[in-house]
Design a protein around this motif. Structure first.
Motif, mmCIF file in Angstrom:
data_model
loop_
_atom_site.group_PDB
_atom_site.id
_atom_site.type_symbol
_atom_site.label_atom_id
_atom_site.label_comp_id
_atom_site.label_asym_id
_atom_site.label_seq_id
_atom_site.Cartn_x
_atom_site.Cartn_y
_atom_site.Cartn_z
ATOM 1 N N GLY A 15 39.365 26.318 44.593
ATOM 2 C CA GLY A 15 38.146 26.659 45.302
ATOM 3 C C GLY A 15 38.360 27.500 46.540
ATOM 4 N N GLY A 16 39.608 27.627 46.943
ATOM 5 C CA GLY A 16 39.927 28.382 48.145
ATOM 6 C C GLY A 16 40.051 29.868 47.893
ATOM 7 N N SER A 17 40.452 30.573 48.946
ATOM 8 C CA SER A 17 40.575 32.031 48.902
ATOM 9 C C SER A 17 41.938 32.463 49.394
ATOM 10 N N ASP A 62 38.099 39.927 32.405
ATOM 11 C CA ASP A 62 37.003 38.960 32.360
ATOM 12 C C ASP A 62 37.332 37.687 33.133
ATOM 13 N N SER A 63 38.590 37.318 33.133
ATOM 14 C CA SER A 63 39.004 36.059 33.747
ATOM 15 C C SER A 63 38.835 36.040 35.258
ATOM 16 N N VAL A 64 38.738 37.215 35.885
ATOM 17 C CA VAL A 64 38.657 37.252 37.349
ATOM 18 C C VAL A 64 37.407 37.971 37.851
ATOM 19 N N ARG A 65 36.664 38.597 36.953
ATOM 20 C CA ARG A 65 35.491 39.359 37.391
ATOM 21 C C ARG A 65 34.501 38.444 38.102
ATOM 22 N N GLY A 66 34.024 38.911 39.241
ATOM 23 C CA GLY A 66 33.086 38.119 40.029
ATOM 24 C C GLY A 66 33.754 37.214 41.051
ATOM 25 N N ARG A 67 35.055 37.016 40.917
ATOM 26 C CA ARG A 67 35.797 36.186 41.884
ATOM 27 C C ARG A 67 36.811 36.993 42.677
ATOM 28 N N THR A 78 48.027 51.085 51.223
ATOM 29 C CA THR A 78 47.984 49.665 50.894
ATOM 30 C C THR A 78 46.833 49.362 49.953
ATOM 31 N N ALA A 79 47.115 48.506 48.987
ATOM 32 C CA ALA A 79 46.083 47.965 48.112
ATOM 33 C C ALA A 79 45.959 46.469 48.390
ATOM 34 N N TYR A 80 44.778 45.934 48.100
ATOM 35 C CA TYR A 80 44.504 44.523 48.379
ATOM 36 C C TYR A 80 43.893 43.863 47.148
ATOM 37 N N LEU A 81 44.083 42.566 47.092
ATOM 38 C CA LEU A 81 43.388 41.774 46.083
ATOM 39 C C LEU A 81 42.825 40.555 46.801
ATOM 40 N N GLN A 82 41.523 40.560 46.980
ATOM 41 C CA GLN A 82 40.836 39.421 47.578
ATOM 42 C C GLN A 82 40.486 38.462 46.450
ATOM 43 N N MET A 83 40.951 37.230 46.561
ATOM 44 C CA MET A 83 40.744 36.243 45.510
ATOM 45 C C MET A 83 39.929 35.088 46.064
ATOM 46 N N ASN A 84 38.776 34.861 45.489
ATOM 47 C CA ASN A 84 37.872 33.784 45.893
ATOM 48 C C ASN A 84 37.685 32.783 44.770
ATOM 49 N N ARG A 85 37.241 31.606 45.140
ATOM 50 C CA ARG A 85 36.973 30.543 44.154
ATOM 51 C C ARG A 85 38.157 30.381 43.202
ATOM 52 N N LEU A 86 39.318 30.246 43.787
ATOM 53 C CA LEU A 86 40.537 30.156 42.992
ATOM 54 C C LEU A 86 40.553 28.896 42.145
ATOM 55 N N LYS A 87 41.154 29.028 40.982
ATOM 56 C CA LYS A 87 41.266 27.943 40.029
ATOM 57 C C LYS A 87 42.745 27.680 39.742
ATOM 58 N N THR A 88 43.030 26.485 39.242
ATOM 59 C CA THR A 88 44.429 26.167 38.948
ATOM 60 C C THR A 88 45.015 27.138 37.922
ATOM 61 N N GLN A 115 57.994 43.468 43.368
ATOM 62 C CA GLN A 115 58.820 42.343 42.938
ATOM 63 C C GLN A 115 57.975 41.104 42.629
ATOM 64 N N GLY A 116 56.730 41.120 43.013
ATOM 65 C CA GLY A 116 55.834 40.007 42.747
ATOM 66 C C GLY A 116 55.707 39.046 43.912
ATOM 67 N N THR A 117 54.572 38.386 43.964
ATOM 68 C CA THR A 117 54.346 37.335 44.961
ATOM 69 C C THR A 117 53.722 36.143 44.243
ATOM 70 N N GLN A 118 54.202 34.971 44.562
ATOM 71 C CA GLN A 118 53.781 33.767 43.836
ATOM 72 C C GLN A 118 52.522 33.179 44.454
ATOM 73 N N VAL A 119 51.564 32.877 43.598
ATOM 74 C CA VAL A 119 50.334 32.199 44.016
ATOM 75 C C VAL A 119 50.252 30.877 43.255
ATOM 76 N N ASN A 120 50.164 29.804 43.997
ATOM 77 C CA ASN A 120 50.024 28.477 43.410
ATOM 78 C C ASN A 120 48.704 27.867 43.853
ATOM 79 N N VAL A 121 47.901 27.471 42.880
ATOM 80 C CA VAL A 121 46.598 26.876 43.166
ATOM 81 C C VAL A 121 46.662 25.406 42.752
ATOM 82 N N SER A 122 46.477 24.530 43.711
ATOM 83 C CA SER A 122 46.555 23.095 43.443
ATOM 84 C C SER A 122 45.166 22.524 43.209
ATOM 85 N N SER A 123 45.131 21.460 42.440
ATOM 86 C CA SER A 123 43.833 20.823 42.128
ATOM 87 C C SER A 123 43.422 19.841 43.201
#
Length: 123
Positions: A15-17, A62-67, A78-88, A115-123
């Motif tokens: 649910g976070g950003s 489709d999995s991220v559209r709207g969020r 620089t490019a950005y990715l704003q991620m809202n309403r995150l899910k596990t 090289q990638g950056t890790q995103v972990n979404v906890s429940s």
């Protein structure tokens, strides 16, 4: 030397950003399409968002559209990715890609990855 460096990953509750950044150097940033891909555990890397060099028009999976929202700042390379309403299920390694098609039979397209950056979404 071309560099593509992602940052901003970490741990966030469901649910976070979170906002990811992708800083590039060694390329003429405004000439490149910028994309975000992700690869979850046991899954293939897949495209989730792209913003073109020409129109700046974003497209989303489709999995991220709207969020999620992709954006770019050509002055900051620089490019950005704003991620809202995150899910596990958004838990993954997120990769930035810079791509430029070269209209020539004698030169390859330009395609660069971070090289990638890790995103972990906890429940």
């Amino acid at each position: 030397q071309v560099q593509v460096v992602e940052s901003g990953g970490g741990l966030v509750q469901s649910g976070g950003s979170m906002t990811l950044s992708c800083v590039t150097s060694g390329i003429i940033f405004r000439n490149y399409d910028l994309s975000w891909y992700r690869q979850g555990p046991g899954k293939e890397r897949g495209l989730i968002a792209r913003i073109t060099s020409a129109s700046g028009r974003p497209t989303y999976a489709d999995s991220v559209r709207g969020r999620f929202t992709i954006s770019r700042d050509n002055d900051k390379n620089t490019a950005y990715l704003q991620m809202n309403r995150l899910k596990t299920k958004d838990t993954a390694t997120y990769y930035c890609n810079a791509f430029r098609r070269v209209p020539s039979d004698y030169e390859p397209d330009r395609n660069y990855w971070g090289q990638g950056t890790q995103v972990n979404v906890s429940s």
